[in-house]
Design a protein around this motif. Sequence first.
Motif, PDB file in Angstrom:
ATOM      1  N   SER A  63     -30.841  13.089 -31.967  1.00 49.91           N
ATOM      2  CA  SER A  63     -29.760  12.395 -31.148  1.00 49.91           C
ATOM      3  C   SER A  63     -28.795  13.228 -30.508  1.00 49.91           C
ATOM      4  O   SER A  63     -28.061  13.010 -29.566  1.00 49.91           O
ATOM      5  CB  SER A  63     -28.597  11.651 -32.249  1.00 49.91           C
ATOM      6  N   GLY A  64     -29.132  14.401 -30.398  1.00 52.35           N
ATOM      7  CA  GLY A  64     -28.188  15.505 -29.738  1.00 52.35           C
ATOM      8  C   GLY A  64     -28.912  15.752 -28.238  1.00 52.35           C
ATOM      9  O   GLY A  64     -29.940  15.038 -27.726  1.00 52.35           O
ATOM     10  N   ILE A  65     -28.035  16.558 -27.288  1.00 56.41           N
ATOM     11  CA  ILE A  65     -28.548  16.855 -26.095  1.00 56.41           C
ATOM     12  C   ILE A  65     -30.087  17.544 -26.433  1.00 56.41           C
ATOM     13  O   ILE A  65     -30.501  18.077 -27.230  1.00 56.41           O
ATOM     14  CB  ILE A  65     -27.823  17.689 -25.453  1.00 56.41           C
ATOM     15  N   GLY A  66     -31.035  17.056 -25.234  1.00 54.13           N
ATOM     16  CA  GLY A  66     -32.344  17.567 -25.376  1.00 54.13           C
ATOM     17  C   GLY A  66     -33.348  16.674 -26.187  1.00 54.13           C
ATOM     18  O   GLY A  66     -34.424  16.866 -26.075  1.00 54.13           O
ATOM     19  N   GLY A  67     -32.760  15.678 -26.707  1.00 57.88           N
ATOM     20  CA  GLY A  67     -33.537  14.571 -27.356  1.00 57.88           C
ATOM     21  C   GLY A  67     -34.645  14.888 -28.152  1.00 57.88           C
ATOM     22  O   GLY A  67     -34.716  16.070 -28.805  1.00 57.88           O
ATOM     23  N   ALA A  68     -35.976  14.168 -28.254  1.00 63.82           N
ATOM     24  CA  ALA A  68     -36.970  14.516 -28.869  1.00 63.82           C
ATOM     25  C   ALA A  68     -37.730  15.859 -28.524  1.00 63.82           C
ATOM     26  O   ALA A  68     -38.328  16.596 -29.398  1.00 63.82           O
ATOM     27  CB  ALA A  68     -38.059  13.278 -29.072  1.00 63.82           C
ATOM     28  N   ARG A  69     -37.403  16.023 -27.355  1.00 65.89           N
ATOM     29  CA  ARG A  69     -38.309  17.125 -26.588  1.00 65.89           C
ATOM     30  C   ARG A  69     -37.750  18.528 -27.432  1.00 65.89           C
ATOM     31  O   ARG A  69     -38.805  19.186 -27.873  1.00 65.89           O
ATOM     32  CB  ARG A  69     -37.771  17.276 -25.260  1.00 65.89           C
ATOM     33  N   VAL A  95     -35.443  11.163 -24.218  1.00 66.71           N
ATOM     34  CA  VAL A  95     -36.237  12.621 -23.645  1.00 66.71           C
ATOM     35  C   VAL A  95     -37.446  13.127 -24.383  1.00 66.71           C
ATOM     36  O   VAL A  95     -37.440  13.665 -25.295  1.00 66.71           O
ATOM     37  CB  VAL A  95     -35.387  13.884 -23.668  1.00 66.71           C
ATOM     38  N   PRO A  96     -38.614  12.381 -23.921  1.00 64.68           N
ATOM     39  CA  PRO A  96     -39.913  12.549 -24.774  1.00 64.68           C
ATOM     40  C   PRO A  96     -40.269  13.915 -24.911  1.00 64.68           C
ATOM     41  O   PRO A  96     -40.226  14.982 -23.922  1.00 64.68           O
ATOM     42  CB  PRO A  96     -40.989  11.974 -24.019  1.00 64.68           C
ATOM     43  N   GLU A  97     -41.310  14.283 -25.656  1.00 64.92           N
ATOM     44  CA  GLU A  97     -41.893  15.444 -26.052  1.00 64.92           C
ATOM     45  C   GLU A  97     -42.773  15.676 -24.889  1.00 64.92           C
ATOM     46  O   GLU A  97     -43.035  14.945 -24.026  1.00 64.92           O
ATOM     47  CB  GLU A  97     -42.594  15.593 -27.151  1.00 64.92           C
ATOM     48  N   VAL A  98     -43.083  17.156 -24.903  1.00 70.28           N
ATOM     49  CA  VAL A  98     -44.070  17.403 -23.567  1.00 70.28           C
ATOM     50  C   VAL A  98     -45.302  18.210 -24.264  1.00 70.28           C
ATOM     51  O   VAL A  98     -45.272  18.579 -25.689  1.00 70.28           O
ATOM     52  CB  VAL A  98     -43.675  18.693 -22.708  1.00 70.28           C
ATOM     53  N   ASP A  99     -46.587  18.225 -23.781  1.00 72.73           N
ATOM     54  CA  ASP A  99     -47.713  18.653 -24.520  1.00 72.73           C
ATOM     55  C   ASP A  99     -48.329  19.713 -23.773  1.00 72.73           C
ATOM     56  O   ASP A  99     -49.455  20.082 -24.389  1.00 72.73           O
ATOM     57  CB  ASP A  99     -48.617  17.562 -24.530  1.00 72.73           C
ATOM     58  N   LEU A 106     -38.702  19.690 -14.315  1.00 75.40           N
ATOM     59  CA  LEU A 106     -37.487  19.579 -15.385  1.00 75.40           C
ATOM     60  C   LEU A 106     -37.567  18.381 -16.165  1.00 75.40           C
ATOM     61  O   LEU A 106     -38.042  18.602 -17.395  1.00 75.40           O
ATOM     62  CB  LEU A 106     -36.146  20.091 -14.619  1.00 75.40           C
ATOM     63  N   TYR A 107     -37.575  17.383 -15.617  1.00 69.39           N
ATOM     64  CA  TYR A 107     -37.316  16.098 -16.073  1.00 69.39           C
ATOM     65  C   TYR A 107     -38.441  15.415 -16.928  1.00 69.39           C
ATOM     66  O   TYR A 107     -38.630  15.185 -18.164  1.00 69.39           O
ATOM     67  CB  TYR A 107     -36.989  14.940 -15.083  1.00 69.39           C
ATOM     68  N   HIS A 108     -39.736  15.812 -16.406  1.00 69.04           N
ATOM     69  CA  HIS A 108     -40.894  15.271 -17.152  1.00 69.04           C
ATOM     70  C   HIS A 108     -41.907  16.145 -18.112  1.00 69.04           C
ATOM     71  O   HIS A 108     -42.278  16.026 -19.035  1.00 69.04           O
ATOM     72  CB  HIS A 108     -41.948  14.641 -15.914  1.00 69.04           C
ATOM     73  N   LEU A 165     -27.966  18.931 -16.749  1.00 67.04           N
ATOM     74  CA  LEU A 165     -29.477  18.546 -16.446  1.00 67.04           C
ATOM     75  C   LEU A 165     -30.234  19.637 -17.263  1.00 67.04           C
ATOM     76  O   LEU A 165     -31.319  19.107 -17.880  1.00 67.04           O
ATOM     77  CB  LEU A 165     -29.804  18.508 -15.149  1.00 67.04           C
ATOM     78  N   ASN A 166     -30.029  20.770 -17.201  1.00 67.25           N
ATOM     79  CA  ASN A 166     -30.679  21.972 -17.833  1.00 67.25           C
ATOM     80  C   ASN A 166     -30.622  21.669 -19.241  1.00 67.25           C
ATOM     81  O   ASN A 166     -31.793  21.948 -19.912  1.00 67.25           O
ATOM     82  CB  ASN A 166     -29.952  23.289 -17.252  1.00 67.25           C
ATOM     83  N   ASP A 167     -29.646  21.504 -19.939  1.00 74.02           N
ATOM     84  CA  ASP A 167     -29.691  21.442 -21.251  1.00 74.02           C
ATOM     85  C   ASP A 167     -30.389  20.037 -21.854  1.00 74.02           C
ATOM     86  O   ASP A 167     -30.891  20.161 -22.839  1.00 74.02           O
ATOM     87  CB  ASP A 167     -28.090  21.449 -21.841  1.00 74.02           C
ATOM     88  N   ALA A 168     -30.069  19.120 -20.969  1.00 75.64           N
ATOM     89  CA  ALA A 168     -30.712  17.892 -21.448  1.00 75.64           C
ATOM     90  C   ALA A 168     -32.195  18.004 -21.454  1.00 75.64           C
ATOM     91  O   ALA A 168     -32.954  17.341 -22.319  1.00 75.64           O
ATOM     92  CB  ALA A 168     -30.322  16.719 -20.483  1.00 75.64           C
ATOM     93  N   TYR A 169     -32.971  18.353 -20.231  1.00 80.31           N
ATOM     94  CA  TYR A 169     -34.328  18.423 -20.344  1.00 80.31           C
ATOM     95  C   TYR A 169     -35.112  19.681 -20.459  1.00 80.31           C
ATOM     96  O   TYR A 169     -36.313  19.552 -20.529  1.00 80.31           O
ATOM     97  CB  TYR A 169     -34.398  17.952 -18.666  1.00 80.31           C
TER      98      TYR A 169
END
Length: 477
Positions: free
Chosen positions: A71-77, A223-227, A373-375, A408-412
Amino acid sequence: MNDAAKAALDASARARASASASASAGPVVYWCDRDRRCANNDALGRAMELANERRVPLVVAMHVGTDLSGSGIGGARRAVFALKGLKELDEDLRARGVSTRTTTGSDVAGGIVETCETLNASAVVCDFSPLREGRAAREAVARVVEVPVIEVDAHNVVPAWVTSDKQEYAARTIRPKIHRNLGDFLTAPQALDDLIAAPDALTPSETDWDALIDTARVKGAHVPEVDWIKPGERAALAALLDPNVDSFLPQRLTLYGERNKPTSPRAVSRLSPYLNHGQLSPRRAAWEAAQLRGIVDDEAIDSYLEELIVRRELSDNYCLFNPYYDSLQGASQWAQDSLSLHARDVREYVYDYKTLERGNTHDELWNAAQKELYHLGRMHGFMRMYWAKKILEWTPSPEVALQTAIQLNDAYALDGLDPNGYVGCMWSIAGVHDQGWKERAVFGKVRYMNYAGCKRKFQIQDYVAAVDAEISGIGRK
Ligand SMILES: Cc1cc2nc3c(=O)[nH]c(=O)nc-3n(C[C@H](O)[C@H](O)[C@H](O)COP(=O)(O)OP(=O)(O)OC[C@H]3O[C@@H](n4cnc5c(N)ncnc54)[C@H](O)[C@@H]3O)c2cc1C
């Protein structure tokens, strides 16, 4: 452990609070916060050494706070990357006979104090963070527990307080201070198993990491995970050293001269998420790179060590000594004056947060960087500078620009919420660690970057196409 490693370990530690000697014969607690790895972790090493000296068990305490709940900044990622790393760390520690305890909730310090009190701990060892939340939590724990608290900098090759006792002006002022200490601190990796004494007989507490990961996925779905990167200490070491996974050392380091070309992504290490999450030891990475002298060009090795050690540790120094590390107040007076003089200059384009977040500006290059950054949760290092400088150019004021870039940087970014991020944004927008340049509209004396300069450096279309291709790959999966 050899003498040099032992001396380095001792010098990495400082007493945070030394309450009246405790009568407890309880365990030594290592509060694992910023440095989440088994190997090459001076904070864990110091805690083990202390437990051995006192002949008491060692317990590793971890706290899953708001940031790791998804639930914090950065989400699930960020959260799932961190939690998977902690799950692996927990398994590796238990396999070595070390107990762990995990608390959850918004009160980090409260969780750690609870663990220490329940176990009747005899001493606490914590790792180091220069950021305000991390410092406040350490201070709160040190105030409450009635046993010695020892802080160990396991995140810098040369501990921040050994390098300097003040805010350094620039890379050129911190560089000699770091280099004069490197001989003492850039030591061979220590074998962790040498440090472990008798296995601990405390009842193990089970943490349901999979349930925490599931929760983080749900709460952080925005903010979904990346693979493209695998979390954990083992994956981090593989990405550094294992040739079967196209590791950075030794082969890709030979390309490091091309590190400023976003069209040569293999030329950079892409190890910052591991360093940021404490899954990779910077000292280990630096040591392994330094062993390649005679195999890889000295220039590539020196440039990598400059980024990994000098630039990275300059960021920790800045955040440690400047309470305004993420606001314009933290900038040098020349930059504050110059930006304020130009704050009302007419901007050719002004974009709101949503338009920037979605990468919907008129500039295809900037949009590609923002989409990376976003994706994908990352952005090439050269593009990060261009990206932040354009935010200064396209938002109503330098204050809004700085806040937007940091947000933006911290979120993604998978490596966000880091001193490097705050300093990177401050360097780009507020001239921190830089000098004044030719004065111009909006930027004042802050260094300018433009599209034409990028065009001269690399094939913009190739970078845009590569980002697009990788992102459309996500859609197909
Ligand atoms: C606007 C902006 C935002 C940034 N945000 C972050 C961030 O959130 N987290 C982060 O770790 N870095 C950040 N940086 C710094 C830098 O861009 C990244 O560390 C780097 O791109 C990470 O990629 P890499 O691991 O492939 O780097 P490499 O080129 O392989 O460099 C090796 C290591 O050196 C360190 N490093 C490299 N460049 C810098 C630098 N300029 N300052 C400090 N340390 C550096 C990193 O730890 C990096 O992993 C930011 C820079 C800017 C201009």
